[in-house]
Design an enzyme around this catalytic site. Structure first.
Site, mmCIF file in Angstrom:
data_model
loop_
_atom_site.group_PDB
_atom_site.id
_atom_site.type_symbol
_atom_site.label_atom_id
_atom_site.label_comp_id
_atom_site.label_asym_id
_atom_site.label_seq_id
_atom_site.Cartn_x
_atom_site.Cartn_y
_atom_site.Cartn_z
ATOM 1 N N LEU A 83 0.620 -1.283 -0.119
ATOM 2 C CA LEU A 83 0.093 0.040 0.082
ATOM 3 C C LEU A 83 0.789 1.228 -0.169
ATOM 4 O O LEU A 83 0.719 2.074 -0.569
ATOM 5 C CB LEU A 83 -0.854 0.104 1.404
ATOM 6 C CG LEU A 83 -2.090 -0.873 1.128
ATOM 7 C CD1 LEU A 83 -2.943 -0.646 2.335
ATOM 8 C CD2 LEU A 83 -2.844 -0.325 -0.071
ATOM 9 N N ARG A 113 -5.634 -3.913 21.344
ATOM 10 C CA ARG A 113 -5.121 -5.296 21.175
ATOM 11 C C ARG A 113 -4.139 -5.793 22.197
ATOM 12 O O ARG A 113 -3.979 -7.021 22.710
ATOM 13 C CB ARG A 113 -4.213 -5.222 20.041
ATOM 14 C CG ARG A 113 -5.163 -5.079 18.650
ATOM 15 C CD ARG A 113 -4.705 -4.926 17.341
ATOM 16 N NE ARG A 113 -5.524 -4.826 16.328
ATOM 17 C CZ ARG A 113 -5.381 -4.770 15.007
ATOM 18 N NH1 ARG A 113 -4.248 -4.463 14.793
ATOM 19 N NH2 ARG A 113 -6.251 -4.829 14.178
#
Ligand SMILES: Cc1cc2nc3c(=O)[nH]c(=O)nc-3n(C[C@H](O)[C@H](O)[C@H](O)COP(=O)(O)OP(=O)(O)OC[C@H]3O[C@@H](n4cnc5c(N)ncnc54)[C@H](O)[C@@H]3O)c2cc1C
Ligand code: FES
Lengths: 258, 645
Positions: B50, B337
């Site tokens: 990306l 997370r």
């Protein structure tokens, strides 16, 4: 739950380069758990080969999640093996039984020359995309994303086609080595969307012709759809063909206007 | 080194002015290159994920000559393709109170106050442009019936700002960026070198002059010069061997730059993702992520009683501990997370783990299926459920998923300034390869955002600020002897690896190295453990140098040799990670030092002594790096204790 497979015979295609004739090598896997993935079995074999001084079997793979499209094996004559809608890397040994002989080959298609062993060169796919598989929208000038509502069914249909992972199983499965499912998927994704309309007919014409230069012709066998790990529907080929026919008229007309 | 750089300094080059105006101020004052002059500059972009694909395409659209390199056969294969859950942007399309400031704040807080404020604010600002750009390119994001874009929520946020394309957001974004790059390749503005691996970086006269690469098909080593080089080569999560990263992800590009003078920042900040399928056997090659988006509707639990072997359906509600909902009531199953991973580890360490190896916790969809119906759940997560079933042989519609934390993302990376330049002038780092925006912990759906922000909306602006000084000046080309020298070093290195003639494969060493790092520099770190790792890794490396076996020779395609080079770089990186973790005597985000925790087991930061970026300098000896510190100051948000309760 988990079990063990015993005594698997692997017949693996080995070929030192594009011009080598190639041959099958036979290897025996004495024991493997059925929790292992197919590629993990090849990893184990390769480690064994390297540690005993032999060259590892070359094969392409990366994400091992069925999304990058890198893995590409013909397993017992089926592209990506026996499990439906499953790329090679997601295939697990529980789909096989003790005593099986498994034949492993590369994709075979004239547009995908063999690089070494099980690895092929699929850059012909990139050439198709480069010829028109995009929407021209240079970075910077885009309007607000919600300015153009897209009906959900249209966006869903575009997404269905856009899921293609570019693995080439469709080409490998096709008796003619045609790339119509791959090309049709990209044409359908972009031609269904409002953003794709400006280049719609130029896109399909360029892509189809780039494809025709490199790949075989489609005779509607439908093997591609059956082999596709993303279950892309053969309808995308119909849409591509319809747009191509229109393009031939429209693009000719617009040419005569200049 | 003959081609010395100046002593590295950590000038972040943060622009003047109030936080919200810094990016505008930068753009107002930067030096530009006029359109006709752009084609006089060559930029090398290494990596076409990306960050790299978006940078290469945009730089080429602007008129620069771009050479792009990837070791993959096609840019479409980059690891970005595997991102599932989504991409954040402060669009506030839900009207639920989101704003640039809130995204900025959530990211700073999520990163546990260890990221650079100015970079993060810019990231939040340009996030909105990314969605516009991707939609214009035909990315089929999920939509509502009215035709507007849909959103979901992700961990660490109380608003819905995540855009997604089923469970394949990374795929659709990467294909968008790849197609834009393909267009530039087709019209000849970008030259693509596929199946070509960067193996070194060349500095001449105090600036990066180019790169040395190895053609993976022929084994040939060659040089490429440029005015500037961008590394967008991804993260180093595979140092753990088992991770959710694609098999080929590695640290080589960043590490080779580090060895040539680029400082490496915060290597110990690694992210362990809470929702991966647990390991099932010893020779497993990788772990599979089950997207965090599943925590929108799935409930995490373990049996209250240790060693409870009843099947999940037979465990009544009263015997279940929904520990995230219990411990973090305001974020519940969407706690960030690092926090969720440690909570899972604690449950498993205390014997409450489930599954055949008792190495998992449940992620249960029974309530969601009851509330929404099976079809809605299938529409949201169908492909993830299918993937889970293919891998485990269990059907998550009927029985809860089993999940466990795994290495997933690396916040650390090459140190970069506000302009994304490393400490080597002319060498930039973008995407996961740099350390810039996520501090000590990255929030879900923010890596895709950062990669695209860097490639589309930051680098194309900042690079001209550097390039402009080289207009009409000559720069060394590949005939300069330094290129030949570095090439020779690279050839010698592969020759050495190919001819050790030992008994063990590169994979063997990678697996053993990964075990050490996971055990001592994984979810929980202690001084004693890190000391142990720092004695075990050099010993294993010594064994690698003597007992490695690579078959297949140096010439031509050799995947075993490629792997050997990458594993060697992981060894040196592993030592640096442990050194960094040892030196950072506090707990923050993904870096949890057991000595520094609160009474209820939460991370205990030490802002007095550790509110800095640790940027390490290579000294020629992997065990003796030099530490530099970039102090972190917070103008806009004061230090706070992170709480998700
Ligand atoms: C399973 C999974 C799911 C994820 N889901 C999400 C999500 O939902 N949302 C989110 O925001 N983030 C997610 N992430 C994180 C995110 O996908 C990555 O951080 C991001 O895509 C990295 O992009 P990149 O461009 O920096 O690098 P990559 O996409 O890794 O690309 C690296 C590129 O560099 C090239 N390269 C590397 N080294 C060399 C070399 N030496 N020579 C030549 N080329 C080289 C490669 O060929 C590749 O082209 C996920 C990650 C994983 C593992
Ligand atoms: S390895 Fe990526 S799809 Fe199989």
């Amino acid at each position: 739950m988990s079990g063990t497979l015993k005594n698997l015979t692997l017949k693996i295609w080995r070929q030192s380069g594009p011009n080598d004739a190639g041959r099958f090598d036979t290897h025996v896997i004495d024991e493997i758990t059925d929790e292992a993935s197919f590629l993990e079995m090849l990893d184990i074999l390769n480690e064994r080969l390297v540690e005993s001084g032999e060259d590892a079997v070359v094969f392409d793979h990366d994400c091992r999640e069925g999304i990058c499209g890198t893995c590409s094996l013909m397993i017992n004559g089926q592209a990506h093996g026996p499990e439906r809608a499953t790329a090679t890397c997601q295939l697990h040994m529980r789909k096989f039984s003790s005593g099986d002989t498994i034949v492993i080959e590369p994709w075979r298609a004239s547009a995908f020359p063999i690089v070494r062993d099980l690895m092929v060169d699929r850059s012909a796919f990139d050439r198709i995309v480069e010829s028109g598989g995009f929407i021209t929208a240079a970075t910077g000038g885009a309007p607000d994303a919600n300015l153009t509502p897209i009906p959900k069914p249209v966006s869903d249909a575009a997404m269905d086609a856009a899921q293609c992972i570019g693995c080439g199983a469709c080409v490998a499965a096709c008796p003619n080595g045609a790339a119509n499912l791959f090309t049709g998927a990209k044409v359908t994704h972009l031609n269904l969307l409002p953003q794709g309309q400006a280049e719609r007919y130029q896109r399909v014409e360029n892509m189809v012709e780039t494809m025709d230069d490199r790949f075989g012709s489609c005779t509607n066998h439908g093997e591609c759809e059956a082999a596709c790990p993303k279950e892309i529907s053969i309808d995308v080929i119909a849409l591509m063909n319809a747009d191509y026919r229109k393009a031939k008229t429209i693009n000719r007309k617009s040419l005569s206007r200049v | 080194m003959s081609m010395t750089l100046d002593r590295p300094t950590l000038d972040s080059k943060t622009p003047e002015g109030p936080l919200a105006d810094k990016w505008d101020n930068f753009k107002a004052n930067e030096k530009l290159v006029n359109p006709a002059n752009k084609r006089k500059f060559k930029v090398i972009v290494v990596g076409t994920g990306l960050a790299g694909a978006s940078a290469a395409a945009t730089l080429a659209e602007l008129g620069y000559q771009v050479d792009a390199f990837t070791f993959h056969d096609s840019p479409r294969r980059a690891h970005s393709i595997a991102a599932q859950g989504g991409i954040n942007a402060a669009k506030n399309y839900r009207g639920d109170g989101d704003s640039v400031h809130r995204l900025f704040y959530d990211t700073i807080k999520g990163g546990d106050f260890r990221s650079r404020e100015s970079n993060v604010h810019r990231l939040a600002q340009v996030s909105v442009n990314i969605i516009d750009q991707m939609v214009a390119q035909g990315v089929p994001f999920a939509r509502e019936y009215g035709g507007m874009l849909d959103n979901r929520s992700f961990g660490g946020a109380q608003v819905s700002r995540t855009f997604y394309a089923r469970g394949q957001t990374g795929q659709q974004l990467l294909l968008g960026a790849y197609q834009q790059l393909a267009r530039q390749i087709g019209i000849g503005n970008v030259r693509l070198f596929n199946r070509t691996e960067l193996v070194d970086v060349v500095n001449i006269d105090g600036r990066c002059a180019g790169i040395v690469v190895r053609d993976l098909m022929t084994g040939e080593v060659s040089s490429h010069s440029a005015h500037a080089v961008v590394l967008a080569t991804g993260g180093y999560g595979n140092v753990f061997f088992l991770s959710t990263n694609a098999m080929a992800c590695n640290v080589t590009a960043a590490w080779r730059a580090h060895r040539r003078g680029a400082l490496f920042a915060n290597p110990c900040y690694t992210q362990i993702h809470p929702t991966c399928i647990p390991q099932s056997d010893d020779f497993q090659s990788k772990l599979t992520l089950m997207s965090e988006s599943l925590r929108n509707d799935g409930r995490v639990w373990v049996p209250k009683m240790a060693g409870d072997t009843r099947s999940p359906q037979d465990i009544p509600e009263s015997d279940r501990d929904y520990y995230l909902e219990r411990l973090y009531p305001s974020f519940g199953n969407l706690a960030p997370r690092d926090i969720s991973s440690r909570a899972a580890k604690r449950a498993i360490d205390s014997g409450q783990g489930v599954g055949p190896k008792q190495n998992g916790v449940y992620l249960d969809f029974a309530d969601a299926i009851g509330r929404l119906g099976r079809n809605v759940v299938a529409e949201r997560y169908g492909n993830l459920f299918d993937m889970y079933e293919r891998i485990t042989g269990e059907n998550p519609y009927d029985t809860p998923m089993r999940i466990y934390p795994a290495s997933h993302y690396t916040m650390g990376g090459l140190w970069v300034d506000y302009e994304l330049m490393t400490t080597i002038p002319g060498l930039y780092a973008a995407g996961e390869a740099n350390f810039s925006d996520h501090g000590a912990n990255r929030l879900g759906a923010s890596a895709l955002m950062q990669g695209l922000a860097d490639g589309y909306f930051v680098l194309p602006y900042t690079i001209s600020n550097y390039l402009s000084q080289w207009l009409n000046k000559s720069i060394p080309d590949t005939s300069h002897p330094e290129f030949a020298r570095v090439e020779a070093e690279a050839r010698d290195r592969y020759h050495r690896l190919a001819s050790i003639g030992g008994t063990r494969s590169p994979d063997y060493f990678h697996r053993e190295l990964g075990k050490i790092i996971w055990d001592y520099c994984g979810m929980e770190r202690t001084e004693a453990g890190l000391d142990k790792a720092l004695s075990e890794i050099p010993a294993l490396y010594e064994e690698f140098s003597k007992d490695l076996r690579v078959t297949g020779g140096e010439d031509g395609l050799n995947q075993t040799l490629e792997k050997a080079g990458r594993v060697e770089d992981f060894f040196e990186l592993g030592m640096l990670m442990c050194r960094d973790a040892l030196e950072r005597e506090e707990s923050c985000g993904g870096h949890f030092r057991a000595e520094h925790q609160t009474d209820d087991g939460e991370a205990l930061r030490d802002d007095e002594n550790f509110a800095h970026v640790s940027a390490w300098e290579w000294t020629g000896d992997a065990t003796q790096p030099t530490l530099h510190k970039e102090p972190l100051a917070y103008e806009e948000v004061g230090f706070q204790t992170r709480s998700y309760k």
